[in-house]
Scaffold this motif. Structure first.
Motif, short mmCIF file in Angstrom:
data_model
loop_
_atom_site.label_atom_id
_atom_site.label_comp_id
_atom_site.label_asym_id
_atom_site.label_seq_id
_atom_site.Cartn_x
_atom_site.Cartn_y
_atom_site.Cartn_z
N GLY A 112 12.97 20.70 2.00
CA GLY A 112 13.27 19.51 2.78
C GLY A 112 12.67 19.53 4.17
O GLY A 112 13.09 18.77 5.05
N LEU A 113 11.64 20.37 4.39
CA LEU A 113 11.05 20.48 5.71
C LEU A 113 10.14 19.30 6.05
O LEU A 113 9.81 19.09 7.22
CB LEU A 113 10.23 21.78 5.80
CG LEU A 113 11.03 23.09 5.81
CD1 LEU A 113 10.10 24.29 5.68
CD2 LEU A 113 11.86 23.19 7.09
N LEU A 114 9.75 18.54 5.04
CA LEU A 114 8.95 17.34 5.24
C LEU A 114 9.28 16.37 4.12
O LEU A 114 9.82 16.78 3.08
CB LEU A 114 7.46 17.66 5.28
CG LEU A 114 6.72 18.01 3.98
CD1 LEU A 114 5.22 17.89 4.16
CD2 LEU A 114 7.06 19.41 3.50
N PRO A 115 8.99 15.08 4.30
CA PRO A 115 9.34 14.10 3.25
C PRO A 115 8.47 14.24 2.02
O PRO A 115 7.33 14.72 2.09
CB PRO A 115 9.12 12.76 3.95
CG PRO A 115 8.14 13.04 5.03
CD PRO A 115 8.43 14.43 5.50
N THR A 116 9.00 13.81 0.89
CA THR A 116 8.26 13.93 -0.36
C THR A 116 7.06 12.99 -0.43
O THR A 116 6.17 13.18 -1.25
CB THR A 116 9.19 13.67 -1.56
OG1 THR A 116 9.81 12.38 -1.40
CG2 THR A 116 10.26 14.74 -1.66
N ASP A 117 7.03 11.96 0.43
CA ASP A 117 5.89 11.04 0.45
C ASP A 117 4.87 11.43 1.52
O ASP A 117 4.13 10.58 2.03
CB ASP A 117 6.35 9.60 0.65
CG ASP A 117 7.00 9.37 2.00
OD1 ASP A 117 7.30 10.36 2.72
OD2 ASP A 117 7.24 8.19 2.36
#
Length: 348
Positions: A112-117
């Motif tokens: 969850g360190l960056l968005p999946t998009d």
């Protein structure tokens, strides 16, 4: 394409300077001391060392001239999937520059360190340059290798990085599989061809650079499967006489980059990290990429280096495998196609 240079006397010193993938604490201990001003950490894949040795100081100079601010960019390199796991486990990367989107997807979904998009935030699916997988052979091509199918023939020794842990090896696998399908083979026939090919692999190195060393310095193997961008590195560091074989079909290897949001927000480096990534599409950075035999996204840079990049037939991971997520599930998770192929290869 023929390569011939005198061997570099600095090989051992260069090799000792490489930063290998390791647990987060050990990696951070190996990095240079923090300099005045902002410090960024770019966690990257194994064979991108030389690229970022040129990219980083150029960006540092640009940033100083533009903003007046001093900035330091540190690097960590290793097998792409190993590097992704290091970030998931706590290596505080401001940015990651990988050779396959699945590794950045893994960071997004598992930590969850960056968005999946993340891939939508920069042009070209967030990949500032591309490459392809080629076959490096001994000068004169004594085994007559012209295509992936030739690597499956008896008596041919092939050096391939481990597809389980390296993007380089994984791209070799998908290039050979996709080319078999493009040649009209069924999935079962492709499986048989790759089983014979992997039976010809004497050693699975843990990264693309280690595989290059095995082939070029240790003299093991008749062929090395690697990125097109490795060709210049072999010429500069290892010398020797090699030819490059472009198979009729190969994979388009996109090299994506992403911001690690939770790290930059904690460190207060978002502005600098975002600027660093956007600068990878600048004219200067695209020219540097082209000089390192990475295919630039810039049409102007590509035209200037047209002689360095033969026109080839490539397929994408989306076209042939339905995307990296599906490719991983179908081919690379435990018990999937690659494990079945490797088990069959070991019986040969």
């Amino acid at each position: 394409m023929s390569l011939s240079n005198k061997p570099s006397s600095k090989f051992r010193a260069v090799r000792r300077s490489f930063v290998l993938a390791a647990p987060a604490a050990a990696l951070m201990a190996a990095l240079p001391a923090r300099a005045a001003g902002v410090t960024l950490l770019n966690v990257s894949y194994d064979v991108a060392r030389e690229l970022y040795k040129d990219i980083n100081p150029a960006f540092v100079k640009h940033w100083k001239a533009t903003t007046g601010e001093d900035i330091t960019v540190n690097q960590s390199h290793g097998g792409s999937s190993k590097q992704a796991r290091s970030v998931i486990d706590g290596l505080p990367a401001d940015v990651v520059t990988m050779n396959q989107a699945s590794d950045i997807d893994a960071i997004a979904t598992r930590s969850g360190l960056l968005p999946t998009d993340w891939a939508k935030r920069l042009p070209n699916n967030s990949a500032p340059n591309t490459s392809t997988t080629v076959i490096l052979v001994r000068r004169g091509n004594p085994k007559g290798i012209k295509d992936w199918a030739d690597l499956a023939k008896p008596g041919v020794s092939v050096v391939i990085p481990n597809p389980k842990v390296t993007g380089n090896g994984r791209y070799t696998y998908v290039a050979a599989w996709g080319a078999a399908i493009k040649a009209g083979k069924t999935p079962e026939q492709a499986k048989q061809q790759l089983t014979a090919m992997f039976a010809n692999v004497p050693v699975f190195d843990g990264g693309g650079r280690a595989a290059t060393t095995t082939f070029a310095q240790r003299g093991i193997g008749d062929a090395l499967c690697t990125f097109e961008s490795e060709v210049n590195l072999i010429k500069k560091e290892f010398g020797g006489d090699f030819d490059v074989v472009y198979a009729p079909w190969s994979i388009l290897a996109e090299n994506p980059a992403a911001l690690i949001d939770k790290v930059v927000d904690k460190k207060g480096t978002r502005k600098q990290a975002e600027a660093y990534l956007k600068w990878l599409w600048s004219d200067e950075a695209q020219e540097i990429a082209a000089r390192h035999q990475l295919r630039p996204r810039s049409d102007a840079a590509l035209a200037r280096h047209a002689k360095d990049f033969p026109k080839i037939n490539t397929f994408t991971i989306d076209e042939m495998f339905g995307g990296w997520t599906k490719a991983l599930n179908d081919h690379f998770v435990d018990g999937a196609m690659y494990d079945q192929i490797l088990a069959g290869a070991r019986k040969k």
